[in-house]
Enzyme design. Sequence first.
Site, mmCIF file in Angstrom:
data_model
loop_
_atom_site.group_PDB
_atom_site.id
_atom_site.type_symbol
_atom_site.label_atom_id
_atom_site.label_comp_id
_atom_site.label_asym_id
_atom_site.label_seq_id
_atom_site.Cartn_x
_atom_site.Cartn_y
_atom_site.Cartn_z
ATOM 1 C CB SER A 88 -0.940 -0.045 1.205
ATOM 2 O OG SER A 88 -1.946 0.925 1.108
ATOM 3 C CG ASP A 105 -6.666 -2.244 -3.907
ATOM 4 O OD1 ASP A 105 -7.112 -1.192 -3.405
ATOM 5 O OD2 ASP A 105 -5.461 -2.547 -3.869
ATOM 6 C CG HIS A 116 -6.001 -1.695 -0.119
ATOM 7 N ND1 HIS A 116 -5.052 -1.439 -1.075
ATOM 8 C CD2 HIS A 116 -5.526 -1.135 1.030
ATOM 9 C CE1 HIS A 116 -4.072 -0.738 -0.545
ATOM 10 N NE2 HIS A 116 -4.333 -0.544 0.736
#
Length: 410
Positions: free
Chosen positions: A196, A350, A380
């Site tokens: 991320s 995501d 995610h």
Amino acid sequence: MAVVYTLLVLFLAVFVAGFILLVLAAINFDVSNSEIPPGVNQPVKLRIIHVILISKAVVGKILENIGICSQISFVRYLQNRKTLGVDPKLFIKDLWFGKVPVRIYQPKVPSASRRRGVMFFHGGGWVSGSLESHEKLCRSIARESESVVVSVGYRLAPEHKYPAAYEDCLHATIHFMTDIEHYGVDPANVIVCGDSAGGNLAAAVSQTLAGRSDLPKLRAQVLIYPGLQALDFNLPSYQQNQGVPLLFRERAAFYVLQYLNGNSSNLEEVLEGSHIPIDIKLNYTKWVSPDNIPEKFKVRGYKPHVLLDCTTEVYETVKRFCEPNLCPLLAEDTIIQQLPESFILTCEYDVLRDDGLLYKKRLEDNGVRVTWYHLEDGFHGIISLYDYCGFSFPAGKRGLDSVVNFLKSL
């Protein structure tokens, strides 16, 4: 005594009632604001995890409103309470690389040669996450790939704005590379890795080091559902997955604004795309465009977005979105061409999926070897849920295994 007993009962009743109301409110918010597509495996588990996260955020907001602590401080406190015992297969040590705290994981099993080294930058939207929050993940990577893993505790926003996190990750990596033999690591086999926001930082560090002649070349970069641009929050994945946990489209924009400016002002402009002048956006459409996304990723629905201009005032507050150290997707071809072998993991559900796809294309167009792993049923944050308190997701383990297998191939 009877009075004390009565007060305790009343307090307990109020506490239980408050807890029930909190859970009901979190469930209502989840059902009203989130959408879990049919393709997500084990949707009930995902809803439960999302409700838990919402509940934590609500409690944090209550504590903030009554002046006890900020919401983000409360969330970080809960994350940092995660502690694991001694690992029989790893030496684990906390150190400082200059002013940057790091945690080093070294396999105990003897090695006939120098090991690979993995610099790991945790996710958390640049505002949360810590050495503790990603402890289990780093242990797994070190054990399964038999690598020396260095987890970096970089400074967080909004207290420390861009480029603080990037600078900490860069300085920690350089420190490690200049003293690498001390850790039994092959200087020709150092990898930067992150999930991320950590994937963003890994990409930025990789680009910066690509032009350095005074240091060994990085062997690879591993980018796990990275966020790589802030010019267009209306790409197909942002539209399709705008309400899919664990990262909403609005929160993605919120986090990058917190990192940039320490606040979320101009959030609406960023979401609608009126934060960057049209001429600048057109200049970057060769790299940031839905036209560069394969058609199969648009079948779940995509509506082309009309280009909007912006005011000078708004652009002045976010113009650093055009800096590659913040948005690595915008780096020039001369930099991209020098990048090491790359691994990119994306998830179908995501919002950041298309950031990864666009970077994959840029790397391949510039002759960089890319290993791409796509979780068709992933969302995610799923890698961190490969083994999560009874709420594990098989796709998370598959994703982690793909990372480990790539590392072992180097």
